[in-house]
Design a protein around this motif. Structure first.
Motif, PDB file in Angstrom:
ATOM      1  N   ILE A  62       0.825  -1.174   0.172  1.00 27.51           N
ATOM      2  CA  ILE A  62      -0.050   0.001  -0.111  1.00 27.51           C
ATOM      3  C   ILE A  62       1.014   1.252   0.028  1.00 27.51           C
ATOM      4  O   ILE A  62       0.392   2.304  -0.524  1.00 27.51           O
ATOM      5  CB  ILE A  62      -0.985  -0.097   1.355  1.00 27.51           C
ATOM      6  N   GLN A  63       1.908   1.130   0.920  1.00 27.84           N
ATOM      7  CA  GLN A  63       2.777   2.323   0.820  1.00 27.84           C
ATOM      8  C   GLN A  63       3.375   2.458  -0.569  1.00 27.84           C
ATOM      9  O   GLN A  63       3.514   3.938  -0.935  1.00 27.84           O
ATOM     10  CB  GLN A  63       3.809   2.303   1.909  1.00 27.84           C
ATOM     11  N   GLU A  64       3.760   1.642  -1.246  1.00 28.23           N
ATOM     12  CA  GLU A  64       4.582   1.856  -2.426  1.00 28.23           C
ATOM     13  C   GLU A  64       3.592   2.262  -3.424  1.00 28.23           C
ATOM     14  O   GLU A  64       3.911   3.328  -4.384  1.00 28.23           O
ATOM     15  CB  GLU A  64       4.893   0.472  -3.014  1.00 28.23           C
ATOM     16  N   ARG A  71       4.048  10.547  -6.631  1.00 33.25           N
ATOM     17  CA  ARG A  71       5.060  10.835  -7.554  1.00 33.25           C
ATOM     18  C   ARG A  71       4.621  11.334  -8.650  1.00 33.25           C
ATOM     19  O   ARG A  71       4.918  12.310  -9.407  1.00 33.25           O
ATOM     20  CB  ARG A  71       5.922   9.585  -7.773  1.00 33.25           C
ATOM     21  N   SER A  72       3.271  10.783  -9.068  1.00 30.61           N
ATOM     22  CA  SER A  72       2.824  10.979 -10.421  1.00 30.61           C
ATOM     23  C   SER A  72       1.985  12.507 -10.408  1.00 30.61           C
ATOM     24  O   SER A  72       2.104  13.028 -11.296  1.00 30.61           O
ATOM     25  CB  SER A  72       1.899  10.064 -11.056  1.00 30.61           C
TER      26      SER A  72
ATOM     27  N   VAL B  28       4.331  10.643   6.875  1.00 37.07           N
ATOM     28  CA  VAL B  28       2.752  10.906   7.284  1.00 37.07           C
ATOM     29  C   VAL B  28       2.037   9.486   7.067  1.00 37.07           C
ATOM     30  O   VAL B  28       1.027   9.213   7.881  1.00 37.07           O
ATOM     31  CB  VAL B  28       1.980  12.082   6.907  1.00 37.07           C
ATOM     32  N   LEU B  29       2.423   8.958   6.025  1.00 35.93           N
ATOM     33  CA  LEU B  29       1.651   7.637   5.727  1.00 35.93           C
ATOM     34  C   LEU B  29       1.556   6.711   6.908  1.00 35.93           C
ATOM     35  O   LEU B  29       0.890   6.123   7.170  1.00 35.93           O
ATOM     36  CB  LEU B  29       2.206   7.080   4.443  1.00 35.93           C
ATOM     37  N   GLN B  30       3.012   6.424   7.274  1.00 31.86           N
ATOM     38  CA  GLN B  30       3.585   5.541   8.490  1.00 31.86           C
ATOM     39  C   GLN B  30       2.742   5.914   9.610  1.00 31.86           C
ATOM     40  O   GLN B  30       2.224   5.260  10.396  1.00 31.86           O
ATOM     41  CB  GLN B  30       4.950   5.483   8.558  1.00 31.86           C
ATOM     42  N   VAL B  54      -8.853   3.667   3.484  1.00 33.33           N
ATOM     43  CA  VAL B  54      -7.845   4.495   3.667  1.00 33.33           C
ATOM     44  C   VAL B  54      -7.025   4.883   2.626  1.00 33.33           C
ATOM     45  O   VAL B  54      -6.707   5.884   2.363  1.00 33.33           O
ATOM     46  CB  VAL B  54      -6.974   3.967   4.870  1.00 33.33           C
ATOM     47  N   GLN B  55      -7.053   4.063   1.573  1.00 42.35           N
ATOM     48  CA  GLN B  55      -6.236   3.958   0.368  1.00 42.35           C
ATOM     49  C   GLN B  55      -6.789   5.167  -0.470  1.00 42.35           C
ATOM     50  O   GLN B  55      -6.246   6.029  -0.954  1.00 42.35           O
ATOM     51  CB  GLN B  55      -6.117   2.627  -0.263  1.00 42.35           C
ATOM     52  N   GLU B  56      -8.120   5.036  -0.489  1.00 48.26           N
ATOM     53  CA  GLU B  56      -8.992   6.011  -1.268  1.00 48.26           C
ATOM     54  C   GLU B  56      -8.798   7.352  -0.907  1.00 48.26           C
ATOM     55  O   GLU B  56      -8.719   8.543  -1.628  1.00 48.26           O
ATOM     56  CB  GLU B  56     -10.425   5.538  -1.556  1.00 48.26           C
ATOM     57  N   ALA B  57      -8.804   7.388   0.456  1.00 45.43           N
ATOM     58  CA  ALA B  57      -8.630   8.496   1.143  1.00 45.43           C
ATOM     59  C   ALA B  57      -7.318   9.355   0.810  1.00 45.43           C
ATOM     60  O   ALA B  57      -7.221  10.462   0.699  1.00 45.43           O
ATOM     61  CB  ALA B  57      -8.943   8.501   2.739  1.00 45.43           C
ATOM     62  N   TRP B  58      -6.332   8.524   0.808  1.00 41.50           N
ATOM     63  CA  TRP B  58      -5.051   9.207   0.524  1.00 41.50           C
ATOM     64  C   TRP B  58      -4.978   9.547  -1.145  1.00 41.50           C
ATOM     65  O   TRP B  58      -4.366  10.610  -1.045  1.00 41.50           O
ATOM     66  CB  TRP B  58      -3.719   7.974   0.852  1.00 41.50           C
ATOM     67  N   LEU B  59      -5.609   8.800  -1.795  1.00 47.85           N
ATOM     68  CA  LEU B  59      -5.660   9.437  -3.247  1.00 47.85           C
ATOM     69  C   LEU B  59      -6.465  10.479  -3.489  1.00 47.85           C
ATOM     70  O   LEU B  59      -5.855  11.392  -4.016  1.00 47.85           O
ATOM     71  CB  LEU B  59      -6.106   8.198  -4.129  1.00 47.85           C
TER      72      LEU B  59
END
Lengths: 78, 209
Positions: A62-64, A71-72, B28-30, B54-59
């Motif tokens: 997920i981090q990657e 980056r993009s 901040v991710l970590q 959570v992933q969608e929130a970060w995006l």
């Protein structure tokens, strides 16, 4: 204040939401009551224990993926 | 005059992110992953769905970062995004959602006891004193088994109480921030927090006894 009322004021006390007068009465009671003092400490220990749930490492994949998205974004925004 | 951001040292952090600083982003991710996962789980229960949320929130955060002015802390901002996505997801996917969350307001809650009334005598004092946890080893309080109990206790809470305790005690957001995110009064925020903490305390007491 009775112990029965004290337990319902614990969060207001910890949040600093009691009036000056109520806080004084609260602290006066706590000073002389082992039971309520123990209860207050239990509330504090509970908060601390709940706080430990925050320790969860982010999976590397997920981090990657997110770093790649970052980056993009950077590449297109600059 | 511009309002000062509510900062926990995050305004320079925000600047770093806006500059595209990758190390700051990973940091901040970590740091926020655990709290944000707990927050998402408070709404959607399922871990996999929570991870997606959570992933969608970060995006979303990355996409809108340039427009974010830092009027709230970075953590509050991203927490708000998680909440919105998680709520939408819960509405869409959960057929398990019960109506208990819709019943009983905070006013009714305010009057309910958080400690079994039978623990007090007719004079309102403890019949039997609560045990001090001072001698409970730190390793027990942070042990996996204890944390599993705590997680279960939080999951058993009514959703309105669950979200508040996770925001306050896991994500460590401030009282004002949580009231604002949830659109509730400061008093209601405290009532919900109190009931949530008292319920988790009770679960710990039962477990440690």
């Amino acid at each position: 204040m009775k112990c029965r009322e004290m337990v319902e004021l614990m969060t207001d006390y910890l949040e600093g939401a009691l009036s000056v007068r109520d806080r004084e009465r609260f602290e006066e009671h706590i000073a002389g009551c082992d039971g309520c003092r123990a209860y207050l400490e239990q509330m504090r220990a509970t908060m601390k224990t709940v706080g430990n749930l925050a320790d969860e490492p982010i999976p590397e994949t997920i981090q990657e993926q997110l770093l790649e998205a970052f980056r993009s974004w950077k590449a297109t925004s600059s | 005059m511009r309002r000062q951001p509510i900062s926990d040292g995050t305004s320079s952090e925000l600047d770093a992110l806006k500059r595209g600083d990758e190390a700051a982003f990973v940091d901040v991710l970590q740091r926020y992953h655990g709290p944000l996962m707990r927050l998402a789980i408070a709404y959607v229960r399922d871990r996999q769905i929570a991870e997606d949320v959570v992933q969608e929130a970060w995006l979303t955060a990355i996409r809108t970062l340039a427009r974010f002015e830092g009027r709230s802390s970075l953590k509050t901002w991203i927490s708000g995004i998680v909440i919105n996505i998680a709520r939408a997801r819960r509405r869409k996917e959960s057929r398990l959602l019960t109506f208990t969350s819709l019943l009983g307001g905070d006013d009714a809650d305010r009057r309910k006891h958080t400690v079994d009334p039978s623990r007090f005598g007719s004079d309102g004092t403890w019949r039997e004193l609560p045990h001090s946890w001072e001698n409970v080893p730190e390793s027990t309080l942070i042990g996996n088994e204890t944390l599993t109990k705590v997680k279960a206790a939080i999951e058993d809470l009514p959703p309105k109480h669950r979200e508040v305790i996770v925001m306050r005690d896991v994500a460590q957001l401030g009282a004002a921030e949580v009231s604002q995110l949830l659109g509730i009064s400061a008093e209601n925020q405290r009532v919900r927090l109190h009931r949530a903490r008292a319920a988790v305390r009770k679960a710990l007491e039962d477990y440690l006894a």
